[in-house]
Design an enzyme around this catalytic site. Structure first.
Site, mmCIF file in Angstrom:
data_model
loop_
_atom_site.group_PDB
_atom_site.id
_atom_site.type_symbol
_atom_site.label_atom_id
_atom_site.label_comp_id
_atom_site.label_asym_id
_atom_site.label_seq_id
_atom_site.Cartn_x
_atom_site.Cartn_y
_atom_site.Cartn_z
ATOM 1 N N GLU A 219 -7.632 2.703 1.741
ATOM 2 C CA GLU A 219 -7.290 2.304 0.363
ATOM 3 C C GLU A 219 -8.205 1.159 -0.074
ATOM 4 O O GLU A 219 -8.667 0.384 0.762
ATOM 5 C CB GLU A 219 -5.817 1.887 0.278
ATOM 6 C CG GLU A 219 -5.361 0.819 1.281
ATOM 7 C CD GLU A 219 -5.629 -0.604 0.849
ATOM 8 O OE1 GLU A 219 -5.891 -0.805 -0.342
ATOM 9 O OE2 GLU A 219 -5.577 -1.513 1.711
ATOM 10 N N PHE A 220 -8.443 1.090 -1.377
ATOM 11 C CA PHE A 220 -9.276 0.019 -1.935
ATOM 12 C C PHE A 220 -8.515 -0.658 -3.071
ATOM 13 O O PHE A 220 -9.047 -0.870 -4.156
ATOM 14 C CB PHE A 220 -10.609 0.587 -2.436
ATOM 15 C CG PHE A 220 -11.407 1.274 -1.356
ATOM 16 C CD1 PHE A 220 -12.165 0.549 -0.454
ATOM 17 C CD2 PHE A 220 -11.375 2.657 -1.234
ATOM 18 C CE1 PHE A 220 -12.889 1.179 0.558
ATOM 19 C CE2 PHE A 220 -12.097 3.302 -0.233
ATOM 20 C CZ PHE A 220 -12.849 2.566 0.664
ATOM 21 N N LYS B 283 -8.419 -11.452 7.077
ATOM 22 C CA LYS B 283 -8.057 -10.611 8.224
ATOM 23 C C LYS B 283 -9.193 -9.625 8.552
ATOM 24 O O LYS B 283 -9.566 -9.455 9.708
ATOM 25 C CB LYS B 283 -6.760 -9.873 7.856
ATOM 26 C CG LYS B 283 -6.407 -8.668 8.666
ATOM 27 C CD LYS B 283 -5.049 -8.123 8.253
ATOM 28 C CE LYS B 283 -5.064 -7.137 7.096
ATOM 29 N NZ LYS B 283 -5.652 -5.844 7.330
ATOM 30 N N ASN C 20 -14.876 -4.768 2.240
ATOM 31 C CA ASN C 20 -14.198 -6.066 2.138
ATOM 32 C C ASN C 20 -15.086 -7.200 2.663
ATOM 33 O O ASN C 20 -15.106 -8.297 2.097
ATOM 34 C CB ASN C 20 -12.871 -6.037 2.892
ATOM 35 C CG ASN C 20 -11.733 -5.535 2.010
ATOM 36 O OD1 ASN C 20 -11.952 -5.164 0.866
ATOM 37 N ND2 ASN C 20 -10.525 -5.522 2.537
ATOM 38 N N ARG D 58 0.046 -15.390 1.154
ATOM 39 C CA ARG D 58 -0.582 -15.178 2.465
ATOM 40 C C ARG D 58 -2.044 -15.597 2.444
ATOM 41 O O ARG D 58 -2.801 -15.227 1.565
ATOM 42 C CB ARG D 58 -0.484 -13.694 2.861
ATOM 43 C CG ARG D 58 0.907 -13.314 3.312
ATOM 44 C CD ARG D 58 0.983 -11.837 3.627
ATOM 45 N NE ARG D 58 0.850 -11.022 2.424
ATOM 46 C CZ ARG D 58 0.791 -9.692 2.440
ATOM 47 N NH1 ARG D 58 0.818 -9.040 3.581
ATOM 48 N NH2 ARG D 58 0.690 -9.014 1.315
ATOM 49 N N VAL E 267 0.845 -1.201 0.000
ATOM 50 C CA VAL E 267 0.000 0.000 0.000
ATOM 51 C C VAL E 267 0.881 1.252 0.000
ATOM 52 O O VAL E 267 0.648 2.192 -0.770
ATOM 53 C CB VAL E 267 -0.945 0.011 1.234
ATOM 54 C CG1 VAL E 267 -1.697 1.334 1.308
ATOM 55 C CG2 VAL E 267 -1.920 -1.148 1.168
ATOM 56 N N CYS F 180 -6.087 -9.672 2.901
ATOM 57 C CA CYS F 180 -7.085 -8.680 3.355
ATOM 58 C C CYS F 180 -8.413 -9.288 3.781
ATOM 59 O O CYS F 180 -8.861 -9.076 4.903
ATOM 60 C CB CYS F 180 -7.321 -7.664 2.237
ATOM 61 S SG CYS F 180 -5.805 -6.871 1.714
ATOM 62 N N LYS G 138 -4.506 -15.806 -5.514
ATOM 63 C CA LYS G 138 -5.208 -15.515 -6.766
ATOM 64 C C LYS G 138 -4.146 -15.391 -7.840
ATOM 65 O O LYS G 138 -2.936 -15.374 -7.522
ATOM 66 C CB LYS G 138 -6.051 -14.238 -6.657
ATOM 67 C CG LYS G 138 -5.237 -12.968 -6.437
ATOM 68 C CD LYS G 138 -6.139 -11.732 -6.452
ATOM 69 C CE LYS G 138 -5.318 -10.455 -6.349
ATOM 70 N NZ LYS G 138 -6.132 -9.247 -6.374
ATOM 71 N N THR H 143 -1.052 -3.780 9.601
ATOM 72 C CA THR H 143 -1.944 -3.984 10.756
ATOM 73 C C THR H 143 -2.401 -5.441 10.725
ATOM 74 O O THR H 143 -3.541 -5.737 10.391
ATOM 75 C CB THR H 143 -3.162 -3.041 10.694
ATOM 76 O OG1 THR H 143 -3.795 -3.198 9.417
ATOM 77 C CG2 THR H 143 -2.769 -1.601 10.895
#
Ligand code: UGA
Length: 449
Positions: A152-153, A266, A211, A331, A17, A263, A324, A92
């Site tokens: 952020e996206f 989590k 998300n 991860r 990011v 993402c 993907k 995070t």
């Protein structure tokens, strides 16, 4: 972009990011100083070498360095001291309880709070629990420094594209204070997109809700795919038909082996914990997470069945290990979660992934890394496609059939053409695609007139 904007931005953290944010903001004309604690990373970036795998990032880093608008420094203090806006992009990760671990964020804030120039705006871009902007503001404890949430996206593999072509910019400030919000929104003024200004809690929740909605949508689709198998219906046709409804849309409707990555897993756990702490029972989200685990179990059940009911000592080939396609990120990869389940039942796994060239200790331990898809297939009772790398479509399926010991090909991404595989004498199974070798999956009939 020609002239510089006159705004100096510090980006703290040069991860996926942070580096994307730094490189893209410099391309939008801002002077950006990007800090990281890793000397090797800083040195590589100073040489113009991208440290993440993202299309377009290397070019932006090289251009930024050449224009003088992008600098890399060691340590947050060196960047924050001269900045108008400080953007926090530190990890995070998920803590032991499922809640986000804010240790890195808190330590950066503590390090820089006394160095921040008068009137500086601190921006949380990392995905942080609702209430973190207020918490950071309390840690900084300076009336002249505002804290703003600007989530952020960015999708991995499309981060630069998503940054420069956003669906929306969300800016949340304490009490919707328009002054710091406007300064942050101005960073993106050259982008043609909607800007939503709100309070910081709402901005933080927008990120989690987005998300978690995507994850829930996929669990829904995966369950409909399972139903298709019972009802002899085609998930390809069902999702195509659903996607024509503008209220639903076509994106994010592909069934798979379960959703993963750094993402969605989590953030779903974190929002569940947030809801629990707030005294709310987010049963739907819990069901989405449970359904995702069940999806992995369903894939394992298919493989077990294909292997004759017992996986002990049975060789299984795997295609795709990353979470993907288009990334080297392992991860929380559903492929590896499924591999771990198969290995626990005694299967011997050989896996090929175009972006994984060597074993990653502690991560790929259940799988012997194969150099090609054909090597992964050699002697296997079944071949399981787990990641949707487009090149798997173009494999020589006759050659795969010669290599395989058994006949089963299990395509958990519905990537392959069932007929192409079946023509080689192999037995194709997708997800929610019963009878898929009988006829083309989706038949489009043009309406006359
Ligand atoms: C996700 C979100 O899509 C981004 O908007 C967000 O900014 C990012 O998380 C983040 O929070 O930083 P990403 O983790 O890169 O992005 O992955 P996605 O492309 O969203 O895929 C997530 C998972 O869903 C993958 O395992 C993928 O294979 C799976 N997926 C996705 C499906 O199974 N079917 C689909 O139709 C789409």
């Amino acid at each position: 972009m020609g002239a510089t904007s006159g705004v100096t931005v510090a980006v703290i953290g040069a991860g996926y990011v942070g580096l994307t944010t730094a490189a893209c903001l410099s391309s939008l004309g801002h002077h950006v100083v990007c800090a990281d604690v890793d000397q090797e990373k800083v040195d590589a970036l100073r040489r113009g070498e991208a440290t993440i795998r993202e299309p377009g990032i290397c070019e932006l880093v090289v251009d930024g360095l050449a224009s003088g608008r992008l600098e890399f420094v060691l340590g947050a203090s060196a960047a924050a001291a001269g900045a108008d806006i400080v953007i926090l992009c530190v990890p995070t990760p998920m803590g032991a309880t499922g809640a986000a671990d804010l240790t890195a964020l808190e330590s950066v804030v503590t390090e820089v709070r006394d160095l921040l120039p008068h009137g500086c705006v601190v921006v949380n871009k990392s995905t942080v629990p609702v209430g973190t902007a207020a918490h950071v503001s309390a840690l900084i404890d300076r009336a002249d420094v505002a804290v703003v949430s600007n989530p952020e996206f960015l999708r991995e593999g499309f981060a630069v594209h998503d940054f420069l072509n956003p669906d929306r910019i969300v800016v949340g400030s304490a009490d919707r204070d328009p002054v710091p919000a406007r300064r942050v929104a101005a960073l993106y003024e050259h982008l043609d997109t909607a800007v939503l200004v709100t309070d910081s809690s709402s901005a933080e929740l927008i990120k989690y809700a987005s998300n978690c909605y995507l994850a829930t949508r996929l669990s829904f689709v995966n369950t409909v795919a399972e139903l298709c198998e019972y009802l002899d219906a085609s998930i390809d046709d069902v999702t195509a038909g659903m996607g024509y409804d503008d209220r639903i849309g076509k994106a994010f409707l592909r069934p798979g082996p379960g959703w993963g990555g750094s993402c969605l897993p989590k953030d779903t756990f974190a929002l569940l914990r947030t809801a629990e702490s707030a005294g709310s029972d987010f049963a739907l989200l819990r069901a989405a997470i449970d359904t995702n685990v069940k999806q992995q179990e369903l894939v394992v059940a298919k493989v077990r069945k294909a292997a004759g009911g017992d996986l002990a000592g049975v060789r299984i080939g795997l295609l795709g290990l990353t979470f993907k396609a288009g990334t080297d990120d392992l991860r929380d990869s559903p492929s590896l979660a499924i591999a771990a389940r198969l290995a626990a039942e005694g299967a011997e796994l050989s896996g090929y992934d175009p972006s994984v060239h060597a074993p990653v200790p502690g991560v790929t331990d259940d799988v012997r890394i194969a150099g090609t898809a054909y090597h992964a297939a050699k002697g296997a009772a079944a071949l399981v496609l787990l990641t949707e790398w487009p090149e798997f479509r173009d494999l020589d399926w006759g050659r795969i059939a010669d290599r395989l010991h058994g006949r089963a090909v299990i395509d958990t991404r519905n990537l392959l053409d069932p007929l192409t595989v079946a023509r080689t004498g192999l037995s194709y199974q997708g997800i929610g695609r019963p009878g898929s070798t009988r006829a083309p999956a989706v038949a489009m009939v043009a309406q006359a007139g």
